[in-house]
Write a protein that holds these residues in place. Structure first.
Motif, PDB file in Angstrom:
ATOM      1  N   GLY A  52     -38.800 -74.467  23.143  1.00 10.15           N
ATOM      2  CA  GLY A  52     -39.694 -74.056  22.082  1.00 10.15           C
ATOM      3  C   GLY A  52     -39.350 -72.680  21.542  1.00 10.15           C
ATOM      4  N   SER A  53     -40.255 -72.160  20.737  1.00 11.07           N
ATOM      5  CA  SER A  53     -40.040 -70.853  20.121  1.00 11.07           C
ATOM      6  C   SER A  53     -41.386 -70.216  19.810  1.00 11.07           C
ATOM      7  CB  SER A  53     -39.222 -70.999  18.831  1.00 11.07           C
ATOM      8  OG  SER A  53     -39.907 -71.816  17.911  1.00 11.07           O
ATOM      9  N   TYR A 110     -42.438 -81.301  25.554  1.00 10.02           N
ATOM     10  CA  TYR A 110     -41.619 -80.936  24.405  1.00 10.02           C
ATOM     11  C   TYR A 110     -40.870 -82.129  23.804  1.00 10.02           C
ATOM     12  CZ  TYR A 110     -42.655 -76.024  24.796  1.00 10.02           C
ATOM     13  OH  TYR A 110     -43.319 -74.817  24.789  1.00 10.02           O
ATOM     14  N   ALA A 114     -44.845 -80.952  20.383  1.00 12.48           N
ATOM     15  CA  ALA A 114     -44.577 -79.800  21.238  1.00 12.48           C
ATOM     16  C   ALA A 114     -45.532 -78.659  20.936  1.00 12.48           C
ATOM     17  CB  ALA A 114     -43.138 -79.329  21.041  1.00 12.48           C
ATOM     18  N   LYS A 116     -46.896 -74.929  20.237  1.00 13.11           N
ATOM     19  CA  LYS A 116     -46.323 -73.816  19.487  1.00 13.11           C
ATOM     20  C   LYS A 116     -46.254 -72.607  20.419  1.00 13.11           C
ATOM     21  CE  LYS A 116     -47.799 -75.309  14.895  1.00 13.11           C
ATOM     22  NZ  LYS A 116     -48.208 -76.663  15.327  1.00 13.11           N
ATOM     23  N   ARG A 118     -43.334 -70.840  23.728  1.00 11.71           N
ATOM     24  CA  ARG A 118     -42.160 -71.059  24.588  1.00 11.71           C
ATOM     25  C   ARG A 118     -42.570 -71.332  26.027  1.00 11.71           C
ATOM     26  NH1 ARG A 118     -38.359 -65.915  23.331  1.00 11.71           N
ATOM     27  NH2 ARG A 118     -40.328 -64.887  23.832  1.00 11.71           N
TER      28      ARG A 118
END
Length: 352
Positions: A52-53, A110, A114, A116, A118
Motif C-alpha cells: 500500500g501507500s 490487499y 485495500a 488506504k 501502508r
C-alpha cells in the motif's frame, strides 16, 4: 500464487531456523513474498515488504527463529506433522504460526478493497536470543504509527508486558584455610543476602502486570573445598513493570544486600499501551469477547518504544519451547481472520 496459511506453515516448520541460522527461511520467505506479488526486501536475515501507500503505517512483525528442539520429543520436530487437527514441530506455535497468519491476512487485505495506508510485514531473526533482528531493521523501515507483534496469545491482545532486568550482587570476604578458619566466608554473606532478597516486597502495582518479581537464579562462589571463599556472586532475574524504573529497583535491592550491586542488562524494558489507542481497539474488535491482558514474557515489543503496539496471535504461549510443540489448525485459520479484521479495523478507526 494461491497459498494457504496451513501450507505455508508446514513449509516453514520444515526449515530449521534456530536463532542465528535463519538464512534459509529468510530466502524461502523472499520467494513467498514474490509469489504473492510483493516486492520483498532483505536486510541480513530479515525479510520485509511494504504494502500500500500513504498514511498511516501499520507494522506486522513476527520472528522466524526458534529455540533448539532439545530432547523428549515424541513427534518429529522438523517434519510439520499433521495429526488430529494439529501441526507439530519446533516453531509451529512460537512463532511461525502467527507469522503465517499475518502474511496471509495481509495478502487478503490487499487483494481487493485495500485499505488506504501502508502495512509493513516484517519477518525478523534472533528474537529468542538478542532481538538483533527487529532492533537493527527498524531504522530501515518507514516509521510505524502502530504495530502488532505476532506471538501466541490465543488471540487475546496483550497491552502490557513485563521487562527483564538482570542484576548481579558481588559479595566479598577474606580467604583462609578451611581447617584453620579465621577468614570471612563470602558464601555465607551471599546466603544472608539471598534470604534478605526473599523478603523484598514491591509496593507499587501495575493494573495488568501486577508487581515485579525477583528470583535469585545463579550463585557462583568458591574455588576449592578446603578454601574459605573470598568471592561469591549472585545473579538476579527481575521481571519489571512500568511502575518502577530500573534505578528504583536497583536501590531496593541495594538496601537489602551487603554486597555490591551491578546491572548486567536493563535494555529489555517493560511496555504498555493505552487501551484507548486505535491499535488496541482494532484488536479487541477483531476478537469479540476477549479481554486485554498483561503478558509476563518478553518479546520484540521492547524495541517499539514510543509506538502504540499490541502483542497478539494464534496459539498458546504455554506450548512455546516445549517438546511436541504444536498449533491447532483451527487456531491458525482463526488467526488469519483475526489479523485481517485487525488491519481493516485499524485503518477505519484512524481514518474515521
Amino acid at each position: 500464487m494461491t497459498l494457504s496459511a496451513l501450507e505455508l506453515l508446514c513449509e516453514l516448520v520444515a526449515i530449521r531456523s534456530e536463532s542465528g541460522n535463519e538464512a534459509a527461511i529468510a530466502s524461502h520467505l523472499e520467494e513467498v513474498f514474490s509469489g504473492l506479488g510483493w516486492e520483498p526486501r532483505r536486510s541480513g536475515r530479515n525479510v520485509y515488504a511494504v504494502l500500500g501507500s500513504g498514511a498511516p503505517t501499520l507494522l506486522l512483525n513476527s520472528h522466524t527463529d526458534t529455540v533448539p528442539a532439545g530432547e523428549e520429543w515424541t513427534k518429529p520436530a522438523f517434519s510439520a506433522l499433521r495429526e488430529g487437527g494439529r501441526v507439530y514441530g519446533r516453531g509451529a506455535n512460537d512463532a511461525k504460526g502467527p507469522l503465517c497468519a499475518m502474511i496471509l491476512a495481509a495478502a487478503q487485505a490487499y487483494s481487493k478493497d485495500a485499505p488506504k495506508g501502508r502495512v509493513i510485514v516484517a519477518a525478523t531473526c534472533e528474537e529468542e536470543i538478542s532481538g538483533a533482528g527487529l532492533s537493527s531493521l527498524l531504522p530501515e523501515l518507514p516509521r510505524p504509527d502502530a504495530a502488532v507483534v505476532g506471538e501466541p496469545t490465543g488471540l487475546a491482545p496483550a497491552v502490557a508486558q513485563k521487562g527483564l532486568l538482570v542484576l548481579t550482587v558481588e559479595e566479598k570476604g577474606r580467604g583462609a584455610h578451611a581447617a584453620w578458619g579465621g577468614g570471612e566466608n563470602a558464601v555465607l554473606k551471599a546466603a544472608r543476602s539471598v534470604q534478605a532478597l526473599s523478603e523484598l516486597r514491591f509496593d507499587k502495582t501495575h493494573p495488568l502486570l501486577g508487581r515485579p518479581s525477583l528470583e535469585v537464579t545463579q550463585i557462583e562462589g568458591g574455588t576449592r573445598h578446603n578454601v574459605i571463599p573470598d568471592r561469591c556472586r549472585l545473579i538476579l532475574d527481575v521481571r519489571t513493570t512500568p511502575a518502577y524504573s530500573p534505578e528504583e529497583i536497583v536501590e531496593l535491592v541495594r538496601a537489602k544486600v551487603s554486597g555490591e550491586v551491578g546491572v548486567r542488562s536493563k535494555r529489555l524494558k517493560a511496555m504498555d499501551t493505552d487501551p484507548a489507542q486505535p491499535i488496541v481497539r482494532a484488536a479487541l474488535a477483531a476478537s469479540p469477547g476477549v479481554v486485554p491482558f498483561g503478558s509476563p514474557t518478553v518479546s520484540d515489543w521492547v524495541f517499539l518504544e514510543g509506538i502504540p503496539a499490541v502483542k497478539v496471535g494464534p496459539g498458546d504461549s504455554r506450548r512455546s519451547h516445549t517438546p511436541d510443540e504444536y498449533i491447532e489448525e483451527a487456531e491458525l485459520e482463526a488467526g488469519v481472520g483475526f489479523y485481517r479484521g485487525l488491519i481493516k479495523n485499524y485503518f477505519e478507526l484512524v481514518k474515521g
